[in-house]
Design a protein around this motif. Structure first.
Motif, short mmCIF file in Angstrom:
data_model
loop_
_atom_site.label_atom_id
_atom_site.label_comp_id
_atom_site.label_asym_id
_atom_site.label_seq_id
_atom_site.Cartn_x
_atom_site.Cartn_y
_atom_site.Cartn_z
N VAL A 41 -18.92 -82.94 -112.39
CA VAL A 41 -19.89 -82.46 -111.18
C VAL A 41 -20.46 -80.97 -111.57
O VAL A 41 -20.48 -80.16 -112.41
CB VAL A 41 -19.14 -81.69 -110.14
N ALA A 42 -21.66 -81.24 -110.43
CA ALA A 42 -22.22 -79.79 -111.30
C ALA A 42 -21.49 -78.12 -110.11
O ALA A 42 -20.73 -78.71 -110.15
CB ALA A 42 -23.41 -79.86 -110.38
N PHE A 43 -22.10 -77.54 -111.08
CA PHE A 43 -22.01 -75.92 -110.84
C PHE A 43 -21.64 -75.59 -108.95
O PHE A 43 -20.75 -75.18 -108.97
CB PHE A 43 -22.54 -74.95 -111.42
N SER A 44 -22.62 -76.19 -108.65
CA SER A 44 -23.07 -76.21 -106.83
C SER A 44 -22.70 -76.82 -105.88
O SER A 44 -21.70 -76.04 -105.13
CB SER A 44 -24.74 -76.36 -106.87
N THR A 45 -21.50 -77.94 -106.91
CA THR A 45 -20.65 -78.23 -106.21
C THR A 45 -18.98 -77.80 -105.69
O THR A 45 -19.10 -77.73 -104.95
CB THR A 45 -20.58 -80.29 -107.04
N ALA A 46 -18.91 -77.33 -106.88
CA ALA A 46 -17.13 -76.48 -107.56
C ALA A 46 -17.56 -75.27 -106.67
O ALA A 46 -17.01 -74.80 -105.73
CB ALA A 46 -17.71 -76.30 -109.10
N SER A 47 -18.68 -74.52 -106.25
CA SER A 47 -19.63 -73.49 -105.54
C SER A 47 -18.77 -73.72 -103.92
O SER A 47 -18.09 -73.32 -103.47
CB SER A 47 -20.30 -73.00 -105.73
N LYS A 48 -19.65 -75.37 -103.81
CA LYS A 48 -19.26 -75.88 -102.07
C LYS A 48 -18.22 -75.25 -101.84
O LYS A 48 -17.56 -75.40 -100.65
CB LYS A 48 -20.41 -76.92 -102.24
N TRP A 49 -17.21 -76.31 -103.03
CA TRP A 49 -15.52 -76.08 -102.56
C TRP A 49 -15.40 -75.27 -102.02
O TRP A 49 -14.61 -75.39 -101.32
CB TRP A 49 -15.45 -76.90 -103.94
N LEU A 50 -15.70 -73.83 -102.99
CA LEU A 50 -15.15 -72.82 -103.17
C LEU A 50 -15.28 -71.70 -101.67
O LEU A 50 -14.94 -71.16 -101.11
CB LEU A 50 -14.28 -72.35 -104.11
N ARG A 51 -16.46 -72.55 -101.39
CA ARG A 51 -17.01 -72.02 -99.64
C ARG A 51 -17.39 -72.51 -98.70
O ARG A 51 -16.69 -72.83 -98.07
CB ARG A 51 -18.47 -71.73 -100.46
N GLY A 52 -15.86 -73.69 -98.99
CA GLY A 52 -15.57 -74.52 -97.69
C GLY A 52 -16.79 -74.85 -97.50
O GLY A 52 -16.87 -75.46 -95.48
N GLU A 53 -18.04 -75.36 -98.55
CA GLU A 53 -19.55 -76.02 -97.47
C GLU A 53 -18.87 -77.92 -97.29
O GLU A 53 -20.08 -78.45 -97.41
CB GLU A 53 -20.10 -75.97 -98.22
N ALA A 54 -18.42 -78.00 -98.38
CA ALA A 54 -18.01 -79.85 -98.55
C ALA A 54 -16.76 -79.60 -99.22
O ALA A 54 -15.61 -78.78 -99.93
CB ALA A 54 -18.49 -79.87 -100.51
N LEU A 55 -15.55 -81.08 -99.07
CA LEU A 55 -15.02 -81.85 -99.32
C LEU A 55 -14.92 -82.68 -100.68
O LEU A 55 -15.76 -83.23 -100.18
CB LEU A 55 -14.02 -82.21 -98.92
N PRO A 56 -14.25 -82.17 -101.20
CA PRO A 56 -13.95 -83.55 -102.22
C PRO A 56 -13.69 -84.93 -102.35
O PRO A 56 -13.05 -84.55 -101.66
CB PRO A 56 -13.53 -83.31 -103.33
N ASP A 57 -14.18 -85.97 -103.34
CA ASP A 57 -13.36 -87.80 -102.84
C ASP A 57 -12.30 -87.11 -103.63
O ASP A 57 -11.93 -86.37 -103.90
CB ASP A 57 -14.21 -88.26 -103.32
N GLN A 58 -11.32 -88.25 -102.52
CA GLN A 58 -9.88 -88.62 -103.17
C GLN A 58 -9.84 -89.03 -104.60
O GLN A 58 -8.85 -87.86 -105.10
CB GLN A 58 -9.47 -89.76 -102.55
N ASP A 59 -10.57 -89.03 -105.56
CA ASP A 59 -10.31 -89.18 -106.86
C ASP A 59 -10.27 -88.16 -107.50
O ASP A 59 -9.89 -86.93 -108.03
CB ASP A 59 -11.16 -90.59 -107.25
N ARG A 60 -12.01 -86.81 -106.51
CA ARG A 60 -11.57 -85.81 -107.17
C ARG A 60 -10.96 -85.33 -107.07
O ARG A 60 -10.40 -84.16 -107.45
CB ARG A 60 -13.03 -85.46 -107.31
N LEU A 61 -10.00 -85.12 -105.92
CA LEU A 61 -8.93 -84.36 -105.11
C LEU A 61 -7.57 -84.93 -105.69
O LEU A 61 -6.64 -83.82 -106.16
CB LEU A 61 -8.52 -84.68 -103.31
N GLU A 62 -7.46 -85.57 -106.45
CA GLU A 62 -6.32 -86.07 -107.23
C GLU A 62 -6.58 -85.88 -108.38
O GLU A 62 -5.67 -84.77 -109.42
CB GLU A 62 -6.18 -87.42 -107.37
N VAL A 63 -7.59 -84.70 -109.20
CA VAL A 63 -7.81 -84.47 -110.38
C VAL A 63 -7.47 -83.06 -110.29
O VAL A 63 -6.65 -82.88 -111.13
CB VAL A 63 -9.48 -84.58 -111.03
N LEU A 64 -7.91 -82.59 -108.84
CA LEU A 64 -7.89 -81.09 -109.34
C LEU A 64 -6.51 -80.88 -108.90
O LEU A 64 -6.26 -80.00 -109.56
CB LEU A 64 -8.67 -80.57 -107.71
#
Length: 71
Positions: A41-64
């Motif tokens: 994932v890009a830095f911007s994606t991780a940033s969006k997850w932490l800012r509440g602008e996006a949710l990860p897909d199920q497979d990425r949720l499992e990795v987190l």
């Protein structure tokens, strides 16, 4: 949906802090990509997850969850 993203963001930051990580996009970016065996994932994606602008897909949720040792 906005509320779900904000709730996720809050829980993610709390889980990171509970494991001794700073709840910063760069830290999350490196942590996630070191555990994910798919396309990184890009830095911007991780940033969006932490800012509440996006949710990860199920497979990425499992990795987190695995990386942070939470359900």
């Amino acid at each position: 949906m906005g509320n779900a993203r904000q709730e996720f963001s809050k829980r993610l930051a709390e889980a990171m802090q509970a494991k001794g990580y700073a709840s910063r996009p760069g830290v999350l970016h490196k942590l996630f990509n070191s555990h994910y065996h798919g396309r990184s994932v890009a830095f911007s994606t991780a940033s969006k997850w932490l800012r509440g602008e996006a949710l990860p897909d199920q497979d990425r949720l499992e990795v987190l969850a695995a990386a942070l040792e939470i359900d």
